[in-house]
Write a protein that holds these residues in place. Structure first.
Motif, PDB file in Angstrom:
ATOM      1  N   LEU A 251      -9.337  -9.152  -6.992  1.00 16.24           N
ATOM      2  CA  LEU A 251      -9.491  -8.254  -5.844  1.00 16.24           C
ATOM      3  C   LEU A 251      -8.177  -7.567  -5.495  1.00 16.24           C
ATOM      4  N   PHE A 252      -7.088  -8.328  -5.545  1.00 12.32           N
ATOM      5  CA  PHE A 252      -5.760  -7.801  -5.217  1.00 12.32           C
ATOM      6  C   PHE A 252      -4.907  -7.702  -6.485  1.00 12.32           C
ATOM      7  N   SER A 253      -3.703  -7.194  -6.351  1.00 12.68           N
ATOM      8  CA  SER A 253      -2.872  -6.939  -7.543  1.00 12.68           C
ATOM      9  C   SER A 253      -1.569  -7.731  -7.508  1.00 12.68           C
ATOM     10  N   ALA A 254      -1.215  -8.308  -8.683  1.00  9.69           N
ATOM     11  CA  ALA A 254       0.077  -8.989  -8.838  1.00  9.69           C
ATOM     12  C   ALA A 254       1.029  -8.142  -9.685  1.00  9.69           C
ATOM     13  N   ASP A 255       0.584  -6.934 -10.033  1.00 10.75           N
ATOM     14  CA  ASP A 255       1.386  -6.037 -10.871  1.00 10.75           C
ATOM     15  C   ASP A 255       2.659  -5.637 -10.118  1.00 10.75           C
ATOM     16  N   PRO A 256       3.851  -5.846 -10.732  1.00 13.78           N
ATOM     17  CA  PRO A 256       5.123  -5.489 -10.077  1.00 13.78           C
ATOM     18  C   PRO A 256       5.177  -4.022  -9.637  1.00 13.78           C
ATOM     19  N   ARG A 257       4.390  -3.152 -10.305  1.00 14.77           N
ATOM     20  CA  ARG A 257       4.395  -1.729  -9.925  1.00 14.77           C
ATOM     21  C   ARG A 257       3.821  -1.512  -8.528  1.00 14.77           C
ATOM     22  N   HIS A 258       3.092  -2.508  -8.010  1.00 13.18           N
ATOM     23  CA  HIS A 258       2.436  -2.354  -6.708  1.00 13.18           C
ATOM     24  C   HIS A 258       3.178  -3.063  -5.577  1.00 13.18           C
ATOM     25  N   GLN A 259       4.453  -3.405  -5.818  1.00  9.12           N
ATOM     26  CA  GLN A 259       5.212  -4.160  -4.815  1.00  9.12           C
ATOM     27  C   GLN A 259       5.389  -3.402  -3.500  1.00  9.12           C
ATOM     28  N   ARG A 260       5.271  -2.079  -3.545  1.00  7.09           N
ATOM     29  CA  ARG A 260       5.432  -1.300  -2.306  1.00  7.09           C
ATOM     30  C   ARG A 260       4.145  -1.289  -1.465  1.00  7.09           C
ATOM     31  N   HIS A 261       3.057  -1.751  -2.023  1.00  6.84           N
ATOM     32  CA  HIS A 261       1.807  -1.801  -1.270  1.00  6.84           C
ATOM     33  C   HIS A 261       1.833  -2.987  -0.301  1.00  6.84           C
TER      34      HIS A 261
END
Length: 342
Positions: A251-261
């Motif tokens: 459901l959620f993201s652990a991708d480092p690219r999404h750290q600003r979310h």
């Protein structure tokens, strides 16, 4: 009539929790509960039933087999106590007119059963089962079953023959319930038709049980409100299984690219009250239990460093579905839940 003033009304929550239940001195008389009881008696009168349940304040909802009366929980007798109940339990059972009347009609079913000793009848036993059956610590309802009416939450009619009768009676008693149409084609209709026939038979008759005893009245309860709520909260205690990681990661993201979310833990926190209330309404689960699950999910999101990515409305909907699915699995999966007594 002006509302009675109490010395404890202006106490802080911490101070109020130190008070003994017996010191509250609240009564049914002079409150909105008296109107609810009066309405219940009018409904019984309209059906020709002579028995009028007496009502008193205690620690919880119940109807003893020894007297044709109904105990009402203390918190419903005063807005300040309802506020504390909401804080301690996240919900106020019976706190609205419609919910209070639903529970009163259910309890009236117990009153009528005991008042006329209906459980001794062979047909009653054939339809509902033996009243002498031990009340289970656990029960596993089948939400799809049409053998029982649906009135109170968690398919409560399926927990015991007495509860089955009380629920059937409540559906029969409720004005404009249109039960013949609502339950057409259901095996439960036989029970409703029997109750209709049985109530016609005892209409106008004096009950066998006429005592006006008050079991566990508030003035006899010496525990503090703090002790009462500690016990009540423990009843709904829940050790959530650590099986959320895969679902939360989808459901959620652990991708480092999404750290600003935004952090998923903060997202759940922001929407927890809305989601908790919605899932409680859908599943019948207690809000306190759901809150324990949400606490665990927040902790797991933090540990996994998950981020809330995508349209917020869609995330709320998907997370609500996830919590509902986990709740239904806990309720009806391999592990049994606690039996909740009214």
């Amino acid at each position: 009539m002006p509302r009675r003033k109490y010395a404890w009304e202006n106490l802080t929550d911490e101070q109020l929790l130190e008070q003994r239940l017996s010191s509250l001195r609240v009564r049914v008389e002079g409150t909105w509960l008296a109107d609810c009881v009066r309405t219940l008696n009018e409904e019984l009168e309209e059906r020709g039933l002579r028995l009028r349940p007496h009502a008193w304040i205690s620690s919880e909802w119940f109807s003893p087999s020894s007297t044709p009366g109904i105990a009402i929980p203390f918190y419903l007798a005063h807005p300040r106590l309802m506020k504390l109940e909401k804080k301690m339990m996240l919900d106020v059972e019976g706190g609205t007119w419609s919910e209070c009347m639903a529970i009163l009609r259910h309890e009236a079913g117990h009153v009528i059963q005991h008042g006329y000793q209906l459980q001794r009848r062979r047909r009653w036993q054939q339809l509902f089962g033996p009243s002498s059956r031990h009340y289970p610590r656990y029960y596993r309802p089948n939400p799809a079953s049409r053998n029982y009416v649906q009135h109170l939450r968690l398919w409560y009619a399926q927990s015991h023959p007495d509860e089955d009768f009380a629920e059937t009676f409540a559906v029969w008693l409720r004005p404009r319930s249109n039960w013949r149409t609502r339950y057409a084609g259901w095996p439960a209709l036989k029970k409703l038709e029997y109750v209709d026939e049985l109530m016609g038979e005892i209409a106008g008759k004096r009950p066998l049980l006429t005592s006006r005893e008050r079991v566990d009245p508030l003035h006899s309860l010496k525990q503090t409100l703090g002790e009462h709520y500690k016990k009540k909260q423990a009843f709904y205690a829940f050790n959530p299984p650590k099986t959320y990681d895969r679902d939360l990661s989808k459901l959620f993201s652990a991708d480092p690219r999404h750290q600003r979310h935004p952090a998923a833990s903060l997202f759940i926190r922001r929407h927890r009250a809305q989601i908790r209330q919605l899932v409680a309404r859908w599943t019948g689960e207690n809000q306190l239990t759901l809150d324990a699950v949400l606490d665990d999910m927040i902790s797991r999101c933090r540990e996994l460093n998950l981020r809330a990515v995508g349209p917020e409305q869609k995330l709320v909907a998907n997370f609500t579905i996830l919590l509902t699915a986990k709740t239904m699995h806990a309720l009806f999966g391999p592990s049994r839940r606690k039996w909740i007594a009214l």
